[in-house]
Motif scaffolding. Structure first.
Motif, PDB file in Angstrom:
ATOM      1  N   SER A  81       7.324  10.843 -14.780  1.00  0.00           N
ATOM      2  CA  SER A  81       8.409  11.521 -14.059  1.00  0.00           C
ATOM      3  C   SER A  81       7.844  12.122 -12.784  1.00  0.00           C
ATOM      4  CB  SER A  81       9.003  12.635 -14.913  1.00  0.00           C
ATOM      5  OG  SER A  81       9.528  12.099 -16.094  1.00  0.00           O
ATOM      6  N   VAL A  82       8.633  12.076 -11.727  1.00  0.00           N
ATOM      7  CA  VAL A  82       8.232  12.704 -10.472  1.00  0.00           C
ATOM      8  C   VAL A  82       8.887  14.081 -10.411  1.00  0.00           C
ATOM      9  CG1 VAL A  82       8.213  12.497  -7.963  1.00  0.00           C
ATOM     10  CG2 VAL A  82       8.180  10.425  -9.386  1.00  0.00           C
ATOM     11  N   THR A  83       8.079  15.123 -10.195  1.00  0.00           N
ATOM     12  CA  THR A  83       8.632  16.474 -10.116  1.00  0.00           C
ATOM     13  C   THR A  83       8.680  16.909  -8.653  1.00  0.00           C
ATOM     14  OG1 THR A  83       6.537  17.667 -10.168  1.00  0.00           O
ATOM     15  CG2 THR A  83       7.442  16.976 -12.302  1.00  0.00           C
ATOM     16  N   PRO A  84       9.496  17.960  -8.361  1.00  0.00           N
ATOM     17  CA  PRO A  84       9.603  18.430  -6.973  1.00  0.00           C
ATOM     18  C   PRO A  84       8.262  18.904  -6.402  1.00  0.00           C
ATOM     19  CG  PRO A  84      11.357  19.353  -8.320  1.00  0.00           C
ATOM     20  CD  PRO A  84      10.435  18.654  -9.255  1.00  0.00           C
ATOM     21  N   ASP A  85       7.341  19.319  -7.272  1.00  0.00           N
ATOM     22  CA  ASP A  85       6.023  19.786  -6.801  1.00  0.00           C
ATOM     23  C   ASP A  85       5.072  18.659  -6.453  1.00  0.00           C
ATOM     24  OD1 ASP A  85       6.983  22.221  -7.596  1.00  0.00           O
ATOM     25  OD2 ASP A  85       5.960  22.159  -9.545  1.00  0.00           O
ATOM     26  N   ASP A  86       5.401  17.446  -6.831  1.00  0.00           N
ATOM     27  CA  ASP A  86       4.441  16.353  -6.659  1.00  0.00           C
ATOM     28  C   ASP A  86       4.196  16.020  -5.197  1.00  0.00           C
ATOM     29  OD1 ASP A  86       3.283  15.263  -9.039  1.00  0.00           O
ATOM     30  OD2 ASP A  86       5.290  14.620  -9.679  1.00  0.00           O
ATOM     31  N   ASP A  87       2.940  15.717  -4.900  1.00  0.00           N
ATOM     32  CA  ASP A  87       2.623  15.030  -3.649  1.00  0.00           C
ATOM     33  C   ASP A  87       1.919  13.725  -4.016  1.00  0.00           C
ATOM     34  OD1 ASP A  87       0.058  15.774  -4.386  1.00  0.00           O
ATOM     35  OD2 ASP A  87      -0.154  17.284  -2.817  1.00  0.00           O
ATOM     36  N   ALA A  88       1.556  12.956  -3.004  1.00  0.00           N
ATOM     37  CA  ALA A  88       0.983  11.631  -3.288  1.00  0.00           C
ATOM     38  C   ALA A  88      -0.268  11.753  -4.152  1.00  0.00           C
ATOM     39  CB  ALA A  88       0.670  10.909  -1.981  1.00  0.00           C
ATOM     40  N   ALA A  89      -1.069  12.810  -3.902  1.00  0.00           N
ATOM     41  CA  ALA A  89      -2.331  12.964  -4.644  1.00  0.00           C
ATOM     42  C   ALA A  89      -2.083  13.283  -6.122  1.00  0.00           C
ATOM     43  CB  ALA A  89      -3.177  14.058  -4.000  1.00  0.00           C
ATOM     44  N   SER A  90      -1.134  14.164  -6.381  1.00  0.00           N
ATOM     45  CA  SER A  90      -0.885  14.533  -7.785  1.00  0.00           C
ATOM     46  C   SER A  90      -0.282  13.353  -8.543  1.00  0.00           C
ATOM     47  CB  SER A  90       0.027  15.761  -7.866  1.00  0.00           C
ATOM     48  OG  SER A  90       1.320  15.477  -7.396  1.00  0.00           O
ATOM     49  N   LEU A  91       0.597  12.634  -7.878  1.00  0.00           N
ATOM     50  CA  LEU A  91       1.200  11.459  -8.515  1.00  0.00           C
ATOM     51  C   LEU A  91       0.143  10.400  -8.790  1.00  0.00           C
ATOM     52  CD1 LEU A  91       4.539  10.160  -6.975  1.00  0.00           C
ATOM     53  CD2 LEU A  91       4.052  10.888  -9.328  1.00  0.00           C
ATOM     54  N   GLN A  92      -0.691  10.201  -7.805  1.00  0.00           N
ATOM     55  CA  GLN A  92      -1.745   9.191  -7.935  1.00  0.00           C
ATOM     56  C   GLN A  92      -2.620   9.485  -9.149  1.00  0.00           C
ATOM     57  OE1 GLN A  92      -5.353   9.372  -6.367  1.00  0.00           O
ATOM     58  NE2 GLN A  92      -5.710   7.269  -6.966  1.00  0.00           N
ATOM     59  N   GLN A  93      -2.926  10.759  -9.325  1.00  0.00           N
ATOM     60  CA  GLN A  93      -3.778  11.159 -10.436  1.00  0.00           C
ATOM     61  C   GLN A  93      -3.118  10.859 -11.787  1.00  0.00           C
ATOM     62  OE1 GLN A  93      -4.705  15.337 -10.363  1.00  0.00           O
ATOM     63  NE2 GLN A  93      -6.879  14.915 -10.677  1.00  0.00           N
ATOM     64  N   ARG A  94      -1.834  11.197 -11.894  1.00  0.00           N
ATOM     65  CA  ARG A  94      -1.145  10.957 -13.172  1.00  0.00           C
ATOM     66  C   ARG A  94      -0.965   9.470 -13.447  1.00  0.00           C
ATOM     67  NH1 ARG A  94       2.365  14.647 -11.700  1.00  0.00           N
ATOM     68  NH2 ARG A  94       4.287  13.548 -12.153  1.00  0.00           N
ATOM     69  N   LEU A 105       0.822  -1.225   0.000  1.00  0.00           N
ATOM     70  CA  LEU A 105       0.000   0.000   0.000  1.00  0.00           C
ATOM     71  C   LEU A 105       0.854   1.271   0.000  1.00  0.00           C
ATOM     72  CD1 LEU A 105      -2.709  -1.173   2.577  1.00  0.00           C
ATOM     73  CD2 LEU A 105      -2.870  -1.170   0.069  1.00  0.00           C
ATOM     74  N   ASN A 106       0.185   2.427  -0.140  1.00  0.00           N
ATOM     75  CA  ASN A 106       0.822   3.754  -0.059  1.00  0.00           C
ATOM     76  C   ASN A 106       1.998   3.918  -1.008  1.00  0.00           C
ATOM     77  OD1 ASN A 106      -0.924   4.522   2.080  1.00  0.00           O
ATOM     78  ND2 ASN A 106       0.345   3.332   3.489  1.00  0.00           N
ATOM     79  N   THR A 107       1.824   3.426  -2.213  1.00  0.00           N
ATOM     80  CA  THR A 107       2.945   3.382  -3.147  1.00  0.00           C
ATOM     81  C   THR A 107       3.410   4.776  -3.570  1.00  0.00           C
ATOM     82  OG1 THR A 107       1.363   3.209  -4.963  1.00  0.00           O
ATOM     83  CG2 THR A 107       2.227   1.147  -4.063  1.00  0.00           C
ATOM     84  N   HIS A 108       2.455   5.713  -3.735  1.00  0.00           N
ATOM     85  CA  HIS A 108       2.826   7.049  -4.224  1.00  0.00           C
ATOM     86  C   HIS A 108       3.649   7.801  -3.170  1.00  0.00           C
ATOM     87  CE1 HIS A 108       0.078   5.974  -7.360  1.00  0.00           C
ATOM     88  NE2 HIS A 108      -0.915   5.875  -6.502  1.00  0.00           N
ATOM     89  N   ARG A 149       5.394   6.493  -0.842  1.00  0.00           N
ATOM     90  CA  ARG A 149       6.690   5.831  -0.671  1.00  0.00           C
ATOM     91  C   ARG A 149       7.653   6.239  -1.788  1.00  0.00           C
ATOM     92  NH1 ARG A 149       4.377   0.035  -0.347  1.00  0.00           N
ATOM     93  NH2 ARG A 149       6.503  -0.751  -0.144  1.00  0.00           N
ATOM     94  N   ALA A 150       7.134   6.396  -3.000  1.00  0.00           N
ATOM     95  CA  ALA A 150       8.000   6.819  -4.117  1.00  0.00           C
ATOM     96  C   ALA A 150       8.531   8.225  -3.864  1.00  0.00           C
ATOM     97  CB  ALA A 150       7.229   6.762  -5.430  1.00  0.00           C
ATOM     98  N   ILE A 151       7.675   9.103  -3.341  1.00  0.00           N
ATOM     99  CA  ILE A 151       8.099  10.478  -3.046  1.00  0.00           C
ATOM    100  C   ILE A 151       9.136  10.488  -1.925  1.00  0.00           C
ATOM    101  CG2 ILE A 151       7.314  12.632  -1.979  1.00  0.00           C
ATOM    102  CD1 ILE A 151       4.797  12.380  -3.725  1.00  0.00           C
ATOM    103  N   GLU A 152       8.856   9.758  -0.876  1.00  0.00           N
ATOM    104  CA  GLU A 152       9.785   9.748   0.263  1.00  0.00           C
ATOM    105  C   GLU A 152      11.140   9.172  -0.109  1.00  0.00           C
ATOM    106  OE1 GLU A 152       7.590   7.887   3.431  1.00  0.00           O
ATOM    107  OE2 GLU A 152       6.287   9.663   3.622  1.00  0.00           O
ATOM    108  N   ALA A 153      11.152   8.275  -1.074  1.00  0.00           N
ATOM    109  CA  ALA A 153      12.420   7.685  -1.515  1.00  0.00           C
ATOM    110  C   ALA A 153      13.175   8.613  -2.467  1.00  0.00           C
ATOM    111  CB  ALA A 153      12.158   6.344  -2.196  1.00  0.00           C
ATOM    112  N   GLY A 154      12.526   9.706  -2.885  1.00  0.00           N
ATOM    113  CA  GLY A 154      13.169  10.631  -3.815  1.00  0.00           C
ATOM    114  C   GLY A 154      13.279  10.088  -5.229  1.00  0.00           C
TER     115      GLY A 154
END
Ligand code: GAR
Length: 210
Positions: free
Chosen positions: A156-169, A119-122, A124-129
């Protein structure tokens, strides 16, 4: 056309993407039934609106996982599916169920597996950089989120991303790759063997991992 049963627990936007392609003829298949383990899953409404059998099998009505999964197998098999598609079905499956559908059970997972099983994949991806994140369609085996890969899509993960924005894309991409994998299966282009996944007779390089 192949017969498909889709299992959901929630919104069912992946179900909708696959349903649309079956109705438009891009997928040589028919969704025979949609089964939810949750009464409030919006995907049940999507199925009803499309005239597809919408069935509720509430896991809370069962004493344990084994009895729920046994009833689930019975319900699924009453539709005689060629392919069973997990689309946001948030239940761990028993080895018996997984073995029963060997080679004809798909899942979609919101990460670039083998990264971030569970779970919580988005987040975790952000926290891992991570610079890249995405989603994976794979055959289901007894290893949770560890079955052979069929197709992945990457963002691509951008510096502005949070879990919600990543999840949406990532969700947008899921709606592209899940129907594609189902399309391949329904055209008899995909198969699972001990060596891994074959597409058009070629072994996919990344399909063997656990
Ligand atoms: C999707 O993002 C899918 O990858 C995820 O649930 C969501 C369902 O969305 N699945 C898992 O996390 C499986 N462990 P949907 O109901 O809108 O298709």
């Amino acid at each position: 056309p192949k017969r498909i049963v889709v299992l959901i627990s929630g919104s069912g936007s992946n179900l909708q993407a696959i349903l649309d392609q079956t109705l438009e003829g891009q997928i040589n298949g028919k969704i025979a039934a949609v089964i939810s383990n949750r009464p409030d899953a919006y995907g049940l409404t999507r199925a009803e609106q499309a005239g597809v059998d919408a069935r509720l099998l509430d896991h809370k009505q069962f004493a344990d996982r084994e009895s729920f999964d046994a009833a689930l197998v019975e319900l699924i098999d009453s539709y005689q599916p060629d392919l069973v598609v997990l689309a946001g079905f948030m239940r761990i499956l028993t080895p018996e169920l997984v073995r029963h559908y060997h080679g004809r059970l798909f899942n979609i997972h919101p990460s670039l597996l083998p990264k971030y099983k569970g779970l919580n994949t988005h987040q975790r991806a952000i926290e891992a950089g991570d610079d890249a994140h995405g989603c994976t369609v794979h055959f289901v085996t007894e290893e949770l989120d560890g079955g052979p890969l069929i197709v992945q899509a990457q963002v691509s993960v951008t510096p502005d991303d949070d879990a919600a924005s990543l999840q949406q894309r990532v969700h947008q991409l899921e709606h592209q790759i899940y129907p594609l994998a189902v399309q391949w299966f329904c055209e008899d282009r995909l198969s699972l063997s001990d060596a891994g996944v074959e597409l058009d007779g070629e072994l996919l390089a990344s399909s063997g991992y656990q």
